[in-house]
Design a protein around this motif. Structure first.
Motif, short mmCIF file in Angstrom:
data_model
loop_
_atom_site.label_atom_id
_atom_site.label_comp_id
_atom_site.label_asym_id
_atom_site.label_seq_id
_atom_site.Cartn_x
_atom_site.Cartn_y
_atom_site.Cartn_z
N ASP A 198 -11.63 9.55 -2.43
CA ASP A 198 -11.06 8.21 -2.54
C ASP A 198 -10.50 7.97 -3.94
OD1 ASP A 198 -11.89 7.76 0.03
OD2 ASP A 198 -13.51 6.38 -0.49
N ASP A 199 -11.28 8.33 -4.95
CA ASP A 199 -10.84 8.09 -6.32
C ASP A 199 -9.59 8.88 -6.66
OD1 ASP A 199 -12.85 6.28 -6.80
OD2 ASP A 199 -14.20 7.74 -7.73
N THR A 200 -9.53 10.13 -6.20
CA THR A 200 -8.34 10.94 -6.46
C THR A 200 -7.12 10.31 -5.81
OG1 THR A 200 -9.60 12.99 -6.65
CG2 THR A 200 -7.27 13.20 -6.11
N LEU A 201 -7.27 9.86 -4.58
CA LEU A 201 -6.16 9.23 -3.87
C LEU A 201 -5.67 8.00 -4.62
CD1 LEU A 201 -4.31 8.79 -1.39
CD2 LEU A 201 -6.19 7.47 -0.37
N PHE A 202 -6.58 7.11 -4.98
CA PHE A 202 -6.16 5.86 -5.61
C PHE A 202 -5.67 6.08 -7.04
CE2 PHE A 202 -7.03 1.83 -3.23
CZ PHE A 202 -7.04 2.44 -1.98
N ASP A 203 -6.24 7.06 -7.74
CA ASP A 203 -5.73 7.38 -9.07
C ASP A 203 -4.29 7.89 -8.98
OD1 ASP A 203 -8.08 6.61 -10.24
OD2 ASP A 203 -8.83 8.65 -10.54
N ALA A 204 -4.02 8.72 -7.99
CA ALA A 204 -2.67 9.26 -7.82
C ALA A 204 -1.69 8.18 -7.39
CB ALA A 204 -2.69 10.40 -6.80
N LEU A 205 -2.09 7.33 -6.45
CA LEU A 205 -1.22 6.23 -6.02
C LEU A 205 -0.94 5.28 -7.18
CD1 LEU A 205 -2.75 5.33 -2.52
CD2 LEU A 205 -0.66 6.63 -2.98
N GLY A 206 -1.99 5.00 -7.96
CA GLY A 206 -1.85 4.07 -9.08
C GLY A 206 -0.98 4.61 -10.20
N ALA A 207 -0.87 5.94 -10.28
CA ALA A 207 -0.05 6.56 -11.31
C ALA A 207 1.40 6.74 -10.85
CB ALA A 207 -0.63 7.90 -11.72
N ALA A 210 3.50 3.76 -5.96
CA ALA A 210 2.69 2.89 -5.10
C ALA A 210 1.76 1.99 -5.91
CB ALA A 210 1.88 3.72 -4.10
N ALA A 211 1.81 2.09 -7.23
CA ALA A 211 0.95 1.26 -8.08
C ALA A 211 1.22 -0.22 -7.82
CB ALA A 211 1.21 1.58 -9.54
N SER A 212 0.14 -1.02 -7.80
CA SER A 212 0.31 -2.46 -7.55
C SER A 212 -0.98 -3.20 -7.88
CB SER A 212 0.67 -2.72 -6.09
OG SER A 212 -0.43 -2.44 -5.23
N PHE A 213 -0.86 -4.51 -8.02
CA PHE A 213 -2.02 -5.38 -8.18
C PHE A 213 -2.95 -5.24 -6.98
CE2 PHE A 213 -4.23 -9.33 -7.27
CZ PHE A 213 -4.79 -9.69 -8.48
N VAL A 214 -2.36 -5.16 -5.79
CA VAL A 214 -3.17 -5.07 -4.57
C VAL A 214 -3.99 -3.78 -4.57
CG1 VAL A 214 -3.09 -4.97 -2.05
CG2 VAL A 214 -1.54 -6.49 -3.28
N LEU A 215 -3.39 -2.67 -4.99
CA LEU A 215 -4.13 -1.41 -5.05
C LEU A 215 -5.30 -1.53 -6.02
CD1 LEU A 215 -2.67 2.17 -5.18
CD2 LEU A 215 -4.41 1.49 -6.82
N ASP A 216 -5.05 -2.07 -7.20
CA ASP A 216 -6.10 -2.14 -8.22
C ASP A 216 -7.21 -3.12 -7.87
OD1 ASP A 216 -4.88 -0.25 -9.81
OD2 ASP A 216 -3.77 -1.72 -10.98
N ASN A 217 -6.88 -4.17 -7.16
CA ASN A 217 -7.87 -5.20 -6.87
C ASN A 217 -8.38 -5.14 -5.43
OD1 ASN A 217 -8.06 -7.27 -9.33
ND2 ASN A 217 -6.00 -6.43 -9.25
N HIS A 218 -7.56 -5.45 -4.46
CA HIS A 218 -7.99 -5.40 -3.08
C HIS A 218 -8.42 -3.98 -2.68
CE1 HIS A 218 -5.30 -8.81 -3.53
NE2 HIS A 218 -5.82 -9.36 -2.46
N GLY A 219 -7.66 -2.98 -3.15
CA GLY A 219 -7.95 -1.60 -2.78
C GLY A 219 -9.23 -1.07 -3.40
N ARG A 220 -9.29 -1.08 -4.72
CA ARG A 220 -10.44 -0.48 -5.39
C ARG A 220 -11.72 -1.31 -5.23
NH1 ARG A 220 -9.12 3.81 -8.59
NH2 ARG A 220 -6.96 4.00 -9.32
N LYS A 221 -11.57 -2.62 -5.18
CA LYS A 221 -12.76 -3.48 -5.18
C LYS A 221 -13.28 -3.82 -3.79
CE LYS A 221 -11.37 -5.62 -9.56
NZ LYS A 221 -10.96 -6.88 -10.24
#
Length: 294
Positions: A198-207, A210-221
């Motif tokens: 999960d962390d690898t996926l979201f780190d890659a998307l965030g970099a 696909a980076a977004s407020f929604v990814l960092d907040n709704h997604g990760r949290k």
């Protein structure tokens, strides 16, 4: 004579917004809510009814659950006790049609209506860092309420005439939830393949793009830990807002395929008992579909 403010509706968002208005505006604030504990916590002067708030205030702020509540309070509590020159500010998320209709109705009585729905989280409401999109009949009407909106928000924007603020907020929620669905699909598929964490996926998307407020907040949290608390912005509320968007799209002759999918997914979440949970709970439906159960 000092201007007098009123606040009706002290729920999850309204309570902290009212407290910030009291602490930062420097003018008297009178509030009402059916919940006595909410009234005790808001730090404003107490009113015995919504009608009393209307009688005692020059600018009346509303923070209510849905369109029927807004319409009822304006027509049954505010308007009968209003006087020319008053302003009503709806901080709720209401349909564009309702905002335009109430603005026209109040203008006929010498009053001003401003639709000013809020975006961001309850924590932002507590911190006074909300984002507000406002629809007002003219620059003068907007200027009258802007200083008080800035007591509750760090981003305040006059988007256009009555209904414009409501429109922008609804489209914000549409984009947010469609992004939540996309992230839920992505994480579910990634988990099924077993190829990345999960962390690898979201780190890659965030970099990437696909980076977004929604990814960092709704997604990760919420999506990744599968934590969808009650008391945040629930599935039932998001379904209501997406429904308002679809109604407007139908009136405009526009088809929104992803919007219909979002509304259907939220409806299914509500039917499965998740109506009061944070709308990110939709990930569970997507996971179930992968199991052949939905």
């Amino acid at each position: 004579m000092s201007i007098r403010l009123g606040f009706i509706g002290l729920g999850v968002m309204g309570g902290p917004m009212c407290r910030n208005l009291v602490r930062r505006s420097g003018v008297p604030v009178t509030a009402f809510d059916l919940n006595a504990d909410a009234l005790d916590a808001c730090e404003a002067g107490r009113a015995g009814s919504a009608a009393e708030v209307a009688r005692r205030s020059d600018i009346v702020f509303l923070s209510l659950p849905a369109a029927p509540h807004v319409e009822s309070v304006v027509l049954n509590d505010v308007l009968p006790h209003a006087r020319p020159g008053q302003t009503v500010v709806d901080l709720s998320t209401s349909p564009v049609e309702l905002a335009q209709r109430l603005a026209a109705m109040l203008a006929g009585e010498g009053l001003t209506f401003v639709d000013a729905p809020v975006a961001r989280t309850r924590q932002a409401a507590i911190d006074g860092t909300l984002s507000i999109t406002a629809g007002a009949p003219d620059a003068t009407a907007y200027a009258r309420v802007e200083p008080y909106l800035r007591c509750m928000a760090t981003e305040v924007r006059h988007c256009g005439p009555p209904g414009a603020g409501a429109l922008v907020k609804l489209l914000n929620n549409l984009v947010v939830f469609e992004t939540v669905v996309a992230l839920a699909e992505a994480v579910t598929l990634a988990r099924r393949t077993g190829l990345v964490s999960d962390d690898t996926l979201f780190d890659a998307l965030g970099a990437g793009s696909a980076a977004s407020f929604v990814l960092d907040n709704h997604g990760r949290k919420a999506l990744l830990p599968d934590t969808h608390p009650r008391g945040a912005f629930p599935a039932a509320y998001m379904r209501k807002d997406i429904g308002y968007v679809l109604d407007l799209a139908e009136q405009a002759g526009v088809r929104l395929p992803a919007g219909h999918l979002a509304h259907d997914l939220l409806g299914a979440a509500c039917e499965q008992g998740h109506a009061e949970e944070y709308h990110t709970v939709v990930v569970r439906l997507i996971e179930q579909a992968g199991d052949g159960d939905a």
